[in-house]
Design an enzyme around this catalytic site. Structure first.
Site, PDB file in Angstrom:
ATOM      1  N   ARG A  88     114.829 -81.684  75.894  1.00  0.00           N
ATOM      2  CA  ARG A  88     115.877 -81.062  76.704  1.00  0.00           C
ATOM      3  C   ARG A  88     117.081 -80.658  75.863  1.00  0.00           C
ATOM      4  O   ARG A  88     117.749 -79.668  76.160  1.00  0.00           O
ATOM      5  CB  ARG A  88     116.329 -82.017  77.820  1.00  0.00           C
ATOM      6  CG  ARG A  88     115.401 -82.088  78.998  1.00  0.00           C
ATOM      7  CD  ARG A  88     115.271 -80.772  79.729  1.00  0.00           C
ATOM      8  NE  ARG A  88     116.389 -80.445  80.578  1.00  0.00           N
ATOM      9  CZ  ARG A  88     116.377 -80.526  81.895  1.00  0.00           C
ATOM     10  NH1 ARG A  88     115.294 -80.945  82.518  1.00  0.00           N
ATOM     11  NH2 ARG A  88     117.430 -80.174  82.611  1.00  0.00           N
ATOM     12  N   GLY A 147     127.651 -84.644  86.291  1.00  0.00           N
ATOM     13  CA  GLY A 147     126.997 -85.273  87.434  1.00  0.00           C
ATOM     14  C   GLY A 147     126.198 -84.275  88.259  1.00  0.00           C
ATOM     15  O   GLY A 147     126.099 -83.091  87.927  1.00  0.00           O
ATOM     16  N   ASP A 170     130.154 -80.376  86.261  1.00  0.00           N
ATOM     17  CA  ASP A 170     130.369 -81.415  85.258  1.00  0.00           C
ATOM     18  C   ASP A 170     129.026 -82.087  84.990  1.00  0.00           C
ATOM     19  O   ASP A 170     127.974 -81.540  85.356  1.00  0.00           O
ATOM     20  CB  ASP A 170     131.462 -82.392  85.704  1.00  0.00           C
ATOM     21  CG  ASP A 170     131.112 -83.149  86.974  1.00  0.00           C
ATOM     22  OD1 ASP A 170     129.940 -83.086  87.424  1.00  0.00           O
ATOM     23  OD2 ASP A 170     132.009 -83.825  87.525  1.00  0.00           O
ATOM     24  N   ASN A 211     128.968 -73.569  90.263  1.00  0.00           N
ATOM     25  CA  ASN A 211     127.728 -73.708  91.020  1.00  0.00           C
ATOM     26  C   ASN A 211     128.056 -73.729  92.506  1.00  0.00           C
ATOM     27  O   ASN A 211     129.153 -74.125  92.905  1.00  0.00           O
ATOM     28  CB  ASN A 211     127.026 -75.020  90.626  1.00  0.00           C
ATOM     29  CG  ASN A 211     125.641 -75.146  91.219  1.00  0.00           C
ATOM     30  OD1 ASN A 211     125.021 -74.152  91.605  1.00  0.00           O
ATOM     31  ND2 ASN A 211     125.152 -76.364  91.301  1.00  0.00           N
ATOM     32  N   THR A 212     127.104 -73.304  93.308  1.00  0.00           N
ATOM     33  CA  THR A 212     127.274 -73.332  94.755  1.00  0.00           C
ATOM     34  C   THR A 212     126.247 -74.285  95.349  1.00  0.00           C
ATOM     35  O   THR A 212     125.118 -74.381  94.868  1.00  0.00           O
ATOM     36  CB  THR A 212     127.148 -71.912  95.343  1.00  0.00           C
ATOM     37  OG1 THR A 212     127.380 -71.957  96.744  1.00  0.00           O
ATOM     38  CG2 THR A 212     125.810 -71.278  95.054  1.00  0.00           C
ATOM     39  N   HIS A 213     126.666 -75.021  96.378  1.00  0.00           N
ATOM     40  CA  HIS A 213     125.811 -76.049  96.977  1.00  0.00           C
ATOM     41  C   HIS A 213     125.881 -75.940  98.496  1.00  0.00           C
ATOM     42  O   HIS A 213     126.923 -75.613  99.066  1.00  0.00           O
ATOM     43  CB  HIS A 213     126.266 -77.444  96.533  1.00  0.00           C
ATOM     44  CG  HIS A 213     125.427 -78.539  97.104  1.00  0.00           C
ATOM     45  ND1 HIS A 213     124.125 -78.748  96.719  1.00  0.00           N
ATOM     46  CD2 HIS A 213     125.701 -79.483  98.053  1.00  0.00           C
ATOM     47  CE1 HIS A 213     123.625 -79.776  97.396  1.00  0.00           C
ATOM     48  NE2 HIS A 213     124.572 -80.235  98.206  1.00  0.00           N
ATOM     49  N   ASP A 267     126.267 -82.312  91.453  1.00  0.00           N
ATOM     50  CA  ASP A 267     127.134 -81.801  92.527  1.00  0.00           C
ATOM     51  C   ASP A 267     128.420 -82.613  92.655  1.00  0.00           C
ATOM     52  O   ASP A 267     128.886 -82.903  93.757  1.00  0.00           O
ATOM     53  CB  ASP A 267     126.379 -81.783  93.875  1.00  0.00           C
ATOM     54  CG  ASP A 267     125.113 -80.967  93.817  1.00  0.00           C
ATOM     55  OD1 ASP A 267     125.086 -79.970  93.072  1.00  0.00           O
ATOM     56  OD2 ASP A 267     124.136 -81.306  94.515  1.00  0.00           O
TER      57      ASP A 267
END
Length: 201
Positions: free
Chosen positions: A66, A144, A142, A108-110, A146
């Site tokens: 990764r 984590g 970041d 990001n969108t959640h 979400d």
């Protein structure tokens, strides 16, 4: 001056399409400089190619680990000199190298009102919990899941007869509008991050 966006996708790219459409207006203040994916053959990549936008694919399995994948993704995205990197349904967690390269600029969108219901099944968990309001959250990534500072949120009422599918679809509509509005405000007016608070303008 027009700001550059690099958009990362894993699937159909409906949020990407909303950004492509918005960027056609010179007054919006941004252009999609490139679209990247973690797999071949996604509809999101097709949308980009149809719009004449450069694309790239970086598959995790093509790298020894990764960290190597993260380094390659970071280098490729950085080569387009983006002002903002947008995760638009990108289903991979980027590593520390990527986050350090784009501090406060990877968003990001959640599909929930964070911090409630993080992870892959926000609408389903919202229904199971019996909440009356669900919604969409745009946030700065970041390390984590979400957990980053929140840029914007839109509430979506939960109807008595909602299924996961109907609620998800209504949240997606709010999500697209919020993403377009917030990115436009960020590129035109700027933004600052102070701890957990994000201020636009």
């Amino acid at each position: 001056m027009t700001s550059k966006l690099v958009v990362l996708v894993s699937g159909s790219g409906s949020n990407l399409q909303a950004l492509i459409d918005a960027c056609r207006d010179p007054g919006y203040g941004a252009e999609v400089a490139a679209v990247g994916a973690d797999r071949d053959g996604t509809f999101g990549l097709e949308r980009a190619e149809d719009a004449g936008i450069p694309t790239f694919v970086r598959k995790v399995r093509d790298f020894p680990d990764r960290d190597a994948w993260d380094a390659a993704l970071t280098e490729t995205v950085a080569s387009y000199e983006p002002d903002i990197v947008v995760s638009a349904g990108f289903l991979k967690l980027c590593g520390p190298r990527f986050l350090e390269a784009f501090p406060g600029r990877y968003i990001n969108t959640h599909n929930s009102l964070l911090p409630a219901f993080p992870g892959m099944n926000g609408p389903g968990e919202a229904l199971a919990a019996g909440v009356k309001l669900a919604g969409a959250t745009l946030f700065i990534c970041d390390s984590g899941v979400d957990t980053g500072p929140i840029i914007a949120q839109s509430a979506v009422p939960v109807e008595d007869d909602d299924t996961v599918e109907t609620l998800t679809e209504r949240i997606k509509e709010a999500e697209r509008a919020q993403l377009v509005d917030s990115v436009g405000r960020m590129v035109r007016d700027g933004w600052t991050v102070e701890g957990r608070r994000v201020r636009l303008g």
